[in-house]
Scaffold this motif. Structure first.
Motif, PDB file in Angstrom:
ATOM      1  N   GLY A 141      41.376  40.978  35.382  1.00  0.00           N
ATOM      2  CA  GLY A 141      40.352  40.287  36.578  1.00  0.00           C
ATOM      3  C   GLY A 141      41.269  39.690  37.667  1.00  0.00           C
ATOM      4  O   GLY A 141      42.630  39.703  37.315  1.00  0.00           O
ATOM      5  N   GLN A 142      40.721  39.652  38.733  1.00  0.00           N
ATOM      6  CA  GLN A 142      41.566  38.867  39.859  1.00  0.00           C
ATOM      7  C   GLN A 142      40.803  37.672  40.340  1.00  0.00           C
ATOM      8  O   GLN A 142      39.793  37.423  39.613  1.00  0.00           O
ATOM      9  CB  GLN A 142      42.091  39.900  40.632  1.00  0.00           C
ATOM     10  CG  GLN A 142      41.187  40.931  41.426  1.00  0.00           C
ATOM     11  CD  GLN A 142      41.727  41.804  42.077  1.00  0.00           C
ATOM     12  OE1 GLN A 142      42.220  42.920  41.817  1.00  0.00           O
ATOM     13  NE2 GLN A 142      41.909  41.553  43.650  1.00  0.00           N
ATOM     14  N   ILE A 143      40.860  37.486  41.729  1.00  0.00           N
ATOM     15  CA  ILE A 143      40.341  36.202  42.146  1.00  0.00           C
ATOM     16  C   ILE A 143      38.772  36.361  42.307  1.00  0.00           C
ATOM     17  O   ILE A 143      38.052  35.560  41.886  1.00  0.00           O
ATOM     18  CB  ILE A 143      40.789  35.796  43.362  1.00  0.00           C
ATOM     19  CG1 ILE A 143      40.598  34.054  43.660  1.00  0.00           C
ATOM     20  CG2 ILE A 143      40.680  36.580  44.502  1.00  0.00           C
ATOM     21  CD1 ILE A 143      41.316  33.473  44.750  1.00  0.00           C
ATOM     22  N   GLY A 199      43.812  33.169  33.573  1.00  0.00           N
ATOM     23  CA  GLY A 199      45.379  33.669  33.757  1.00  0.00           C
ATOM     24  C   GLY A 199      46.199  32.808  32.899  1.00  0.00           C
ATOM     25  O   GLY A 199      47.244  33.357  32.907  1.00  0.00           O
ATOM     26  N   GLY A 244      53.530  31.672  43.729  1.00  0.00           N
ATOM     27  CA  GLY A 244      52.134  31.522  44.004  1.00  0.00           C
ATOM     28  C   GLY A 244      51.892  32.167  45.140  1.00  0.00           C
ATOM     29  O   GLY A 244      50.646  32.450  45.183  1.00  0.00           O
ATOM     30  N   SER A 245      52.463  32.272  46.056  1.00  0.00           N
ATOM     31  CA  SER A 245      52.205  33.486  47.074  1.00  0.00           C
ATOM     32  C   SER A 245      52.458  34.645  46.223  1.00  0.00           C
ATOM     33  O   SER A 245      53.823  35.144  46.249  1.00  0.00           O
ATOM     34  CB  SER A 245      53.305  33.107  48.447  1.00  0.00           C
ATOM     35  OG  SER A 245      52.837  33.917  49.278  1.00  0.00           O
ATOM     36  N   LEU A 246      51.431  35.164  45.940  1.00  0.00           N
ATOM     37  CA  LEU A 246      51.853  36.393  45.185  1.00  0.00           C
ATOM     38  C   LEU A 246      52.514  37.485  45.800  1.00  0.00           C
ATOM     39  O   LEU A 246      52.622  37.751  46.882  1.00  0.00           O
ATOM     40  CB  LEU A 246      50.386  36.901  44.837  1.00  0.00           C
ATOM     41  CG  LEU A 246      49.490  36.024  43.905  1.00  0.00           C
ATOM     42  CD1 LEU A 246      48.163  36.550  43.886  1.00  0.00           C
ATOM     43  CD2 LEU A 246      50.146  35.782  42.562  1.00  0.00           C
ATOM     44  N   ASN A 269      44.923  41.561  32.620  1.00  0.00           N
ATOM     45  CA  ASN A 269      43.734  40.906  31.973  1.00  0.00           C
ATOM     46  C   ASN A 269      42.473  41.431  32.685  1.00  0.00           C
ATOM     47  O   ASN A 269      41.687  41.146  32.477  1.00  0.00           O
ATOM     48  CB  ASN A 269      43.901  39.740  31.994  1.00  0.00           C
ATOM     49  CG  ASN A 269      44.082  38.879  33.458  1.00  0.00           C
ATOM     50  OD1 ASN A 269      44.048  39.610  34.564  1.00  0.00           O
ATOM     51  ND2 ASN A 269      44.614  37.733  33.544  1.00  0.00           N
ATOM     52  N   ASP A 311      47.884  41.691  37.252  1.00  0.00           N
ATOM     53  CA  ASP A 311      47.477  42.987  37.675  1.00  0.00           C
ATOM     54  C   ASP A 311      46.692  42.966  39.216  1.00  0.00           C
ATOM     55  O   ASP A 311      47.058  43.837  39.842  1.00  0.00           O
ATOM     56  CB  ASP A 311      46.425  43.520  36.789  1.00  0.00           C
ATOM     57  CG  ASP A 311      45.576  42.273  36.161  1.00  0.00           C
ATOM     58  OD1 ASP A 311      45.269  41.375  36.720  1.00  0.00           O
ATOM     59  OD2 ASP A 311      44.529  42.707  35.322  1.00  0.00           O
ATOM     60  N   GLY A 312      46.176  41.864  39.479  1.00  0.00           N
ATOM     61  CA  GLY A 312      45.715  41.530  40.876  1.00  0.00           C
ATOM     62  C   GLY A 312      46.897  41.689  41.872  1.00  0.00           C
ATOM     63  O   GLY A 312      46.852  42.046  42.749  1.00  0.00           O
ATOM     64  N   HIS A 342      49.846  30.535  39.908  1.00  0.00           N
ATOM     65  CA  HIS A 342      48.633  30.157  39.678  1.00  0.00           C
ATOM     66  C   HIS A 342      48.572  29.648  38.302  1.00  0.00           C
ATOM     67  O   HIS A 342      47.924  28.653  37.866  1.00  0.00           O
ATOM     68  CB  HIS A 342      47.329  30.670  40.189  1.00  0.00           C
ATOM     69  CG  HIS A 342      47.163  32.021  39.786  1.00  0.00           C
ATOM     70  ND1 HIS A 342      47.976  32.915  40.424  1.00  0.00           N
ATOM     71  CD2 HIS A 342      46.294  32.465  38.872  1.00  0.00           C
ATOM     72  CE1 HIS A 342      47.397  34.317  39.751  1.00  0.00           C
ATOM     73  NE2 HIS A 342      46.384  34.050  38.772  1.00  0.00           N
ATOM     74  N   LYS A 387      53.013  35.137  39.084  1.00  0.00           N
ATOM     75  CA  LYS A 387      51.473  34.720  39.268  1.00  0.00           C
ATOM     76  C   LYS A 387      51.396  33.065  39.232  1.00  0.00           C
ATOM     77  O   LYS A 387      50.977  33.048  37.911  1.00  0.00           O
ATOM     78  CB  LYS A 387      50.587  35.731  38.355  1.00  0.00           C
ATOM     79  CG  LYS A 387      51.121  35.776  36.964  1.00  0.00           C
ATOM     80  CD  LYS A 387      49.867  36.279  36.073  1.00  0.00           C
ATOM     81  CE  LYS A 387      49.299  35.318  35.022  1.00  0.00           C
ATOM     82  NZ  LYS A 387      48.105  35.322  34.472  1.00  0.00           N
ATOM     83  N   HIS A 442      38.456  32.159  36.835  1.00  0.00           N
ATOM     84  CA  HIS A 442      39.721  32.913  37.311  1.00  0.00           C
ATOM     85  C   HIS A 442      40.378  31.398  37.754  1.00  0.00           C
ATOM     86  O   HIS A 442      41.360  31.005  37.558  1.00  0.00           O
ATOM     87  CB  HIS A 442      39.671  33.736  38.604  1.00  0.00           C
ATOM     88  CG  HIS A 442      40.825  33.918  39.235  1.00  0.00           C
ATOM     89  ND1 HIS A 442      42.035  34.328  38.932  1.00  0.00           N
ATOM     90  CD2 HIS A 442      41.464  33.115  40.507  1.00  0.00           C
ATOM     91  CE1 HIS A 442      43.178  34.137  39.717  1.00  0.00           C
ATOM     92  NE2 HIS A 442      42.782  33.445  40.757  1.00  0.00           N
ATOM     93  N   LYS A 458      41.472  38.050  29.906  1.00  0.00           N
ATOM     94  CA  LYS A 458      41.543  36.713  30.553  1.00  0.00           C
ATOM     95  C   LYS A 458      40.681  35.605  29.784  1.00  0.00           C
ATOM     96  O   LYS A 458      39.403  35.814  29.526  1.00  0.00           O
ATOM     97  CB  LYS A 458      40.822  37.158  32.046  1.00  0.00           C
ATOM     98  CG  LYS A 458      41.292  36.144  33.175  1.00  0.00           C
ATOM     99  CD  LYS A 458      41.266  36.809  34.504  1.00  0.00           C
ATOM    100  CE  LYS A 458      41.671  35.885  35.480  1.00  0.00           C
ATOM    101  NZ  LYS A 458      41.923  36.483  36.940  1.00  0.00           N
TER     102      LYS A 458
END
Ligand SMILES: Cc1ncc(C[n+]2csc(CCOP(=O)(O)OP(=O)(O)O)c2C)c(N)n1
Ligand SMILES: [Mg+2]
Length: 289
Positions: free
Chosen positions: A185-187, A38, A122-124, A183, A153-154, A75, A73, A259, A245
């Protein structure tokens, strides 16, 4: 000297983004932990903001009229640290301390610790609400600054995102631009499989945002969309930025595993060799050792 022409300016931005990709991988390789996927997907957007669109001054990080950038986001903060160091907010050598004990450069953004970081994220899910608050403050004060917020997107699965989606148009917060780093993708999987976002454009339009759609790894499209967003009056703008991603490192692209995994020394060397070769091919010369 007059202003640079469009092609020259886009090339300048692309060159910066190519260098910052290298710095992201160097940082993560040294840290031994972090989020390459990301960070690499969003770096073209971050570059265009910091080096073309935002009114800011690294020597005066608390200048009241500065534009704000919130990386919801959080992270992906290696991308923001690379841009802040490039802009002169802190020395580049400090990038090598990412995620180390005692370093200012923690794995997620911390306000009041790093100049240029506007909010702890960071805490989404929270950043868009924070950005909206700042953007309302700007509007009340005559619209002196613009607020840009990148969400994932996640991350869009967080309910608070939709609270901000609902309220910003009510207050006609046209000092706010949200950018979706789409992108896919997520975690732990692909967004389409975990919790589909589609039809994402229809959703944000239905919430009454001005919605634009771009390739978020193409500098010309990013630049034009950010100009349109800033000039649009009466509604907040939402930019759906299609990205890849892990963009730029072949073995990371679209791979969920990348990720939140840092490259080991061998993978770091391989990624850097690829990025440096691409840099050399496109811009000539070399970057980094
Ligand atoms: C509230 C909250 N829940 C869970 C996490 C753990 N987490 C970190 S990154 C991530 C996935 C985010 O996916 P996305 O927003 O698509 O990020 P990107 O693909 O841009 O890296 C999750 C679930 C978190 N940081 N905050
Ligand atoms: Mg994502």
């Amino acid at each position: 000297m007059g202003p640079p022409n469009r092609a020259t300016d886009l090339l300048r931005l692309e060159e910066i983004a190519a260098r910052l990709r290298i710095e992201i991988i160097e940082m993560l390789g040294k840290a031994g932990s972090g989020h390459p996927g990301g960070s690499l997907s969003v770096i073209d957007i971050v570059t265009c903001l910091y080096f073309s669109k935002m009114r800011h001054d690294p020597k005066r990080p608390e200048w009241p009229e500065r534009d704000r950038f919130i990386l919801s986001k959080g992270h992906a903060v290696p991308a923001q640290y690379a841009a802040l160091a490039e802009a002169g907010y802190f020395p580049k050598q400090e990038l090598g301390t990412l995620r180390k004990l005692g370093s200012r450069l923690q794995g997620h953004p911390v306000r009041n610790s790093v100049p240029g970081i506007e909010a702890c994220t960071g805490s989404l899910g929270q950043g868009l609400s924070i950005a909206q608050g700042m953007a309302i403050a700007s509007k009340l004060d005559g619209g002196k600054f613009h607020v840009y917020c990148v969400i994932g997107d996640g991350e869009s699965q967080e309910g608070q995102i939709w609270e901000a989606a609902m309220s910003a148009p009510k207050y006609q917060v046209d000092t706010l631009t949200a950018i979706l780093d789409y992108n896919h993708g997520q975690i732990d999987g692909y967004v389409d499989q975990v919790m589909p976002l589609e039809p994402v454009i229809d959703k944000w339009r239905a919430f009454n945002w001005n919605v634009l759609e771009i390739d978020g790894n193409q500098m010309a499209q990013i630049s034009d969309a950010l100009d349109q967003a800033r000039n649009f009056k009466g509604k907040p703008t939402f930019i759906v930025a299609h990205t890849v991603k892990g963009k730029g490192v072949s073995f990371m692209e679209n791979q969920i595993a990348w990720h939140g995994m840092a490259p080991n020394p061998e993978q770091t060397a391989k990624a850097l060799a690829e990025l440096r070769a691409a840099y050399q091919k496109r811009f000539g010369g070399t970057h980094g050792s």
